[in-house]
Design a protein around this motif. Structure first.
Motif, PDB file in Angstrom:
ATOM      1  N   TRP A  40       3.189   6.002  -2.770  1.00  0.00           N
ATOM      2  CA  TRP A  40       4.345   6.831  -3.099  1.00  0.00           C
ATOM      3  C   TRP A  40       4.510   6.938  -4.620  1.00  0.00           C
ATOM      4  O   TRP A  40       4.728   8.022  -5.154  1.00  0.00           O
ATOM      5  CB  TRP A  40       5.595   6.279  -2.436  1.00  0.00           C
ATOM      6  CG  TRP A  40       6.815   7.104  -2.714  1.00  0.00           C
ATOM      7  CD1 TRP A  40       7.836   6.800  -3.558  1.00  0.00           C
ATOM      8  CD2 TRP A  40       7.116   8.398  -2.186  1.00  0.00           C
ATOM      9  NE1 TRP A  40       8.759   7.808  -3.573  1.00  0.00           N
ATOM     10  CE2 TRP A  40       8.347   8.806  -2.743  1.00  0.00           C
ATOM     11  CE3 TRP A  40       6.471   9.240  -1.284  1.00  0.00           C
ATOM     12  CZ2 TRP A  40       8.945  10.017  -2.427  1.00  0.00           C
ATOM     13  CZ3 TRP A  40       7.066  10.460  -0.972  1.00  0.00           C
ATOM     14  CH2 TRP A  40       8.281  10.838  -1.545  1.00  0.00           C
ATOM     15  N   LYS A  41       4.409   5.808  -5.295  1.00  0.00           N
ATOM     16  CA  LYS A  41       4.545   5.802  -6.761  1.00  0.00           C
ATOM     17  C   LYS A  41       3.461   6.635  -7.425  1.00  0.00           C
ATOM     18  O   LYS A  41       3.681   7.209  -8.504  1.00  0.00           O
ATOM     19  CB  LYS A  41       4.498   4.371  -7.297  1.00  0.00           C
ATOM     20  CG  LYS A  41       5.740   3.568  -6.993  1.00  0.00           C
ATOM     21  CD  LYS A  41       5.600   2.146  -7.502  1.00  0.00           C
ATOM     22  CE  LYS A  41       6.800   1.295  -7.159  1.00  0.00           C
ATOM     23  NZ  LYS A  41       6.636  -0.103  -7.589  1.00  0.00           N
ATOM     24  N   ALA A  42       2.287   6.716  -6.807  1.00  0.00           N
ATOM     25  CA  ALA A  42       1.166   7.496  -7.347  1.00  0.00           C
ATOM     26  C   ALA A  42       1.223   8.961  -6.933  1.00  0.00           C
ATOM     27  O   ALA A  42       0.328   9.740  -7.259  1.00  0.00           O
ATOM     28  CB  ALA A  42      -0.157   6.875  -6.895  1.00  0.00           C
ATOM     29  N   GLU A  74       4.092   1.770  -0.709  1.00  0.00           N
ATOM     30  CA  GLU A  74       4.910   1.940  -1.910  1.00  0.00           C
ATOM     31  C   GLU A  74       4.056   2.353  -3.108  1.00  0.00           C
ATOM     32  O   GLU A  74       4.451   3.213  -3.896  1.00  0.00           O
ATOM     33  CB  GLU A  74       5.678   0.658  -2.207  1.00  0.00           C
ATOM     34  CG  GLU A  74       6.746   0.848  -3.246  1.00  0.00           C
ATOM     35  CD  GLU A  74       7.716  -0.320  -3.281  1.00  0.00           C
ATOM     36  OE1 GLU A  74       8.854  -0.076  -3.712  1.00  0.00           O
ATOM     37  OE2 GLU A  74       7.348  -1.442  -2.886  1.00  0.00           O
ATOM     38  N   GLU A  75       2.879   1.775  -3.236  1.00  0.00           N
ATOM     39  CA  GLU A  75       1.976   2.134  -4.341  1.00  0.00           C
ATOM     40  C   GLU A  75       1.495   3.572  -4.206  1.00  0.00           C
ATOM     41  O   GLU A  75       1.392   4.292  -5.206  1.00  0.00           O
ATOM     42  CB  GLU A  75       0.802   1.160  -4.428  1.00  0.00           C
ATOM     43  CG  GLU A  75       1.202  -0.234  -4.863  1.00  0.00           C
ATOM     44  CD  GLU A  75       1.969  -0.260  -6.182  1.00  0.00           C
ATOM     45  OE1 GLU A  75       1.529   0.390  -7.152  1.00  0.00           O
ATOM     46  OE2 GLU A  75       3.026  -0.925  -6.231  1.00  0.00           O
ATOM     47  N   PRO A 132       7.949   0.491   2.966  1.00  0.00           N
ATOM     48  CA  PRO A 132       7.299  -0.129   1.811  1.00  0.00           C
ATOM     49  C   PRO A 132       6.740  -1.527   2.088  1.00  0.00           C
ATOM     50  O   PRO A 132       5.951  -2.036   1.297  1.00  0.00           O
ATOM     51  CB  PRO A 132       8.394  -0.178   0.745  1.00  0.00           C
ATOM     52  CG  PRO A 132       9.667   0.078   1.448  1.00  0.00           C
ATOM     53  CD  PRO A 132       9.354   0.776   2.723  1.00  0.00           C
ATOM     54  N   MET A 168       0.816  -1.199   0.000  1.00  0.00           N
ATOM     55  CA  MET A 168       0.000   0.000   0.000  1.00  0.00           C
ATOM     56  C   MET A 168       0.864   1.269   0.000  1.00  0.00           C
ATOM     57  O   MET A 168       0.636   2.162  -0.798  1.00  0.00           O
ATOM     58  CB  MET A 168      -0.915   0.023   1.222  1.00  0.00           C
ATOM     59  CG  MET A 168      -1.915  -1.105   1.303  1.00  0.00           C
ATOM     60  SD  MET A 168      -2.878  -1.090   2.843  1.00  0.00           S
ATOM     61  CE  MET A 168      -1.647  -1.584   4.032  1.00  0.00           C
ATOM     62  N   SER A 198      13.804   3.862  -5.209  1.00  0.00           N
ATOM     63  CA  SER A 198      12.711   3.128  -4.576  1.00  0.00           C
ATOM     64  C   SER A 198      12.624   3.575  -3.112  1.00  0.00           C
ATOM     65  O   SER A 198      13.620   3.977  -2.502  1.00  0.00           O
ATOM     66  CB  SER A 198      12.920   1.619  -4.677  1.00  0.00           C
ATOM     67  OG  SER A 198      14.122   1.246  -4.031  1.00  0.00           O
ATOM     68  N   ASP A 223       4.654  -2.025   4.361  1.00  0.00           N
ATOM     69  CA  ASP A 223       3.385  -1.657   4.990  1.00  0.00           C
ATOM     70  C   ASP A 223       3.409  -1.755   6.508  1.00  0.00           C
ATOM     71  O   ASP A 223       2.389  -1.973   7.148  1.00  0.00           O
ATOM     72  CB  ASP A 223       2.214  -2.443   4.396  1.00  0.00           C
ATOM     73  CG  ASP A 223       2.008  -2.111   2.934  1.00  0.00           C
ATOM     74  OD1 ASP A 223       2.304  -0.966   2.530  1.00  0.00           O
ATOM     75  OD2 ASP A 223       1.572  -2.990   2.178  1.00  0.00           O
TER      76      ASP A 223
END
Length: 144
Positions: free
Chosen positions: A6-8, A3-4, A20, A1, A101, A22
């Protein structure tokens, strides 16, 4: 959740130190903020026990990440990123690996956005938009 998010270009909207995988740790960051009479002073920063990241996301939601800086670490192992969120009182810091990352993300609801960093060895001194300073030992176990 995490990491996703952050990427968004998003982050949890609750004080915490997020990883990352969670997992999250309580994070206590008390002003001084924009209207504090001690603006320009050091910002207290204390890492506490674990909390449920999924529950925090459900209860508090997410916010946009507004990045003000990205700076290489002096030892070449990665990057530090910092800035704010959708509201003027929110600040965030993120430690990134060499490939950018996410290693960890610190969200601070009352810190104000961080606008720059300077390094003293592996300690980092972050400055927010009101001149307040936050010094972190990037080699400490909590921030490694």
């Amino acid at each position: 959740m995490v990491e996703e998010l952050w990427k968004a270009g998003e982050m949890p909207l609750r004080d915490g130190l997020y990883r990352p995988d969670d997992t999250g740790s309580e994070l206590r960051v008390e002003g001084p903020g924009a209207y504090h009479p001690d603006a320009g002073q050091p910002i207290p920063f204390r890492v506490g026990g674990p909390f449920d990241v999924a529950q925090a996301l459900e209860e508090h939601g997410v916010d946009e990440v507004d990045t003000c800086f990205e700076s290489p670490l002096p030892d070449g192992t990665g990057w530090m990123s910092g800035g704010g969120g959708g509201m003027g009182n929110i600040g965030h810091l993120a430690r990134l690996d060499a490939d950018r990352s996410l290693r960890w993300l610190a969200v601070m609801f009352h810190s104000n956005p961080f606008v720059k960093v300077r390094y003293e060895g592996m300690s980092a001194v972050f400055t927010n938009d009101w001149g307040n300073r936050l010094m972190l030992d990037l080699g400490s176990p909590a921030l490694g």
